[in-house]
Scaffold this motif. Structure first.
Motif, PDB file in Angstrom:
ATOM      1  N   ILE A 190       8.897   1.148   3.998  1.00 20.41           N
ATOM      2  CA  ILE A 190       9.963   1.889   3.098  1.00 20.41           C
ATOM      3  C   ILE A 190       9.520   3.252   3.247  1.00 20.41           C
ATOM      4  N   ASP A 191      10.428   4.218   3.459  1.00 23.66           N
ATOM      5  CA  ASP A 191       9.948   5.695   3.542  1.00 23.66           C
ATOM      6  C   ASP A 191      10.854   6.387   2.557  1.00 23.66           C
ATOM      7  N   ILE A 192      10.327   6.940   1.499  1.00 14.88           N
ATOM      8  CA  ILE A 192      11.150   8.034   0.720  1.00 14.88           C
ATOM      9  C   ILE A 192      11.014   9.417   0.889  1.00 14.88           C
ATOM     10  N   PRO A 193      11.858  10.163   1.277  1.00 11.88           N
ATOM     11  CA  PRO A 193      11.565  11.686   1.531  1.00 11.88           C
ATOM     12  C   PRO A 193      11.273  12.340   0.136  1.00 11.88           C
TER      13      PRO A 193
ATOM     14  N   GLU B  20       5.380   6.732   1.669  1.00 12.18           N
ATOM     15  CA  GLU B  20       5.409   5.476   2.452  1.00 12.18           C
ATOM     16  C   GLU B  20       5.047   4.371   1.530  1.00 12.18           C
ATOM     17  N   ILE B  21       5.858   3.221   1.589  1.00  9.95           N
ATOM     18  CA  ILE B  21       5.511   2.172   0.893  1.00  9.95           C
ATOM     19  C   ILE B  21       5.532   1.032   2.146  1.00  9.95           C
ATOM     20  N   ARG B  22       4.247   0.706   2.489  1.00  5.69           N
ATOM     21  CA  ARG B  22       3.772  -0.296   3.284  1.00  5.69           C
ATOM     22  C   ARG B  22       3.702  -1.779   2.699  1.00  5.69           C
TER      23      ARG B  22
ATOM     24  N   VAL C  94      13.393   2.761  -6.942  1.00  6.01           N
ATOM     25  CA  VAL C  94      12.323   2.007  -6.453  1.00  6.01           C
ATOM     26  C   VAL C  94      11.477   1.656  -7.860  1.00  6.01           C
ATOM     27  N   ILE C  95      11.372   0.386  -7.980  1.00  3.89           N
ATOM     28  CA  ILE C  95      10.471  -0.154  -8.758  1.00  3.89           C
ATOM     29  C   ILE C  95       9.187  -0.896  -8.415  1.00  3.89           C
ATOM     30  N   ILE C  96       8.320  -0.370  -8.632  1.00  2.00           N
ATOM     31  CA  ILE C  96       7.078  -0.991  -7.797  1.00  2.00           C
ATOM     32  C   ILE C  96       5.823  -1.091  -8.794  1.00  2.00           C
ATOM     33  N   THR C  97       5.112  -2.369  -8.923  1.00  2.00           N
ATOM     34  CA  THR C  97       4.082  -2.485  -9.468  1.00  2.00           C
ATOM     35  C   THR C  97       2.940  -2.088  -8.872  1.00  2.00           C
ATOM     36  N   THR C  98       2.110  -1.407  -9.554  1.00  2.00           N
ATOM     37  CA  THR C  98       0.814  -0.798  -8.798  1.00  2.00           C
ATOM     38  C   THR C  98      -0.275  -0.603 -10.123  1.00  2.00           C
ATOM     39  N   THR C  99      -1.375  -0.823  -9.616  1.00  2.00           N
ATOM     40  CA  THR C  99      -2.576  -0.413 -10.584  1.00  2.00           C
ATOM     41  C   THR C  99      -2.749   0.904 -10.415  1.00  2.00           C
ATOM     42  N   HIS C 100      -2.248   1.726  -9.856  1.00  2.00           N
ATOM     43  CA  HIS C 100      -2.463   3.115  -9.497  1.00  2.00           C
ATOM     44  C   HIS C 100      -1.401   4.082  -9.888  1.00  2.00           C
ATOM     45  N   ALA C 101      -0.797   3.602 -10.906  1.00  2.00           N
ATOM     46  CA  ALA C 101       0.444   4.365 -11.280  1.00  2.00           C
ATOM     47  C   ALA C 101       0.296   5.804 -11.471  1.00  2.00           C
TER      48      ALA C 101
ATOM     49  N   VAL D 287       0.973  -1.055   0.100  1.00  2.00           N
ATOM     50  CA  VAL D 287       0.021   0.007   0.094  1.00  2.00           C
ATOM     51  C   VAL D 287       0.895   1.019   0.006  1.00  2.00           C
ATOM     52  N   LEU D 288       0.605   2.141  -0.805  1.00  2.00           N
ATOM     53  CA  LEU D 288       1.294   3.514  -0.933  1.00  2.00           C
ATOM     54  C   LEU D 288       0.796   4.398  -0.374  1.00  2.00           C
TER      55      LEU D 288
END
Length: 132
Positions: free
Chosen positions: A29-32, A12-14, A102-109, A3-4
């Motif tokens: 993961i937290d990215i400023p 925040e990537i939970r 960071v490479i993340i698969t998401t349906t909400h890009a 969950v982003l």
């Protein structure tokens, strides 16, 4: 699936419990936000993968979860299949940022890019590979 959350100061990537186990991480993961240099939507996240897995889990072209070490830092991958993903490039590993990419698969890009207040762009990853 992770969950982003886009906060006023960070992304925040939970991670789910399974994702934490597969990536061998204990924390999310937290990215400023001020460290995010660019974000790109891609239909083929596998061409953006670089470096070697350490630590993490991978099944070629099916699943990649964890840290990938590259020459001058680390990337975090959360790729599932060949679905739409977001590639986020980060400035300055170390000073508040754990990873360079960071490479993340998401349906909400597209919604993620809007929330990050970055221009939505779909780029040819071959250009990125050719310039590295």
């Amino acid at each position: 699936m992770a969950v982003l959350f886009v906060h006023t100061d960070r992304l925040e990537i939970r991670l789910t419990r399974a994702e934490k186990i597969l990536s061998l991480r204990r924390t999310n993961i937290d990215i400023p936000l001020d460290r995010i240099r660019s974000a790109v939507i891609t239909e083929d996240p596998w061409v953006w993968v670089r470096g070697i897995r350490a630590p993490g889990s991978a099944v070629p072209l099916t699943l990649a979860i964890g840290t990938w070490k590259v020459h001058d830092g680390k990337d975090f991958l959360l790729i599932k299949g060949t679905r739409t993903s977001v590639v986020i490039d980060i400035d300055g590993e170390g000073d508040g940022a754990e990873f360079m990419r960071v490479i993340i698969t998401t349906t909400h890009a597209l919604e993620l890019l809007r929330a990050l207040r970055l221009p939505p762009a779909i780029e040819d990853p071959a250009k990125e590979i050719a310039t590295d």
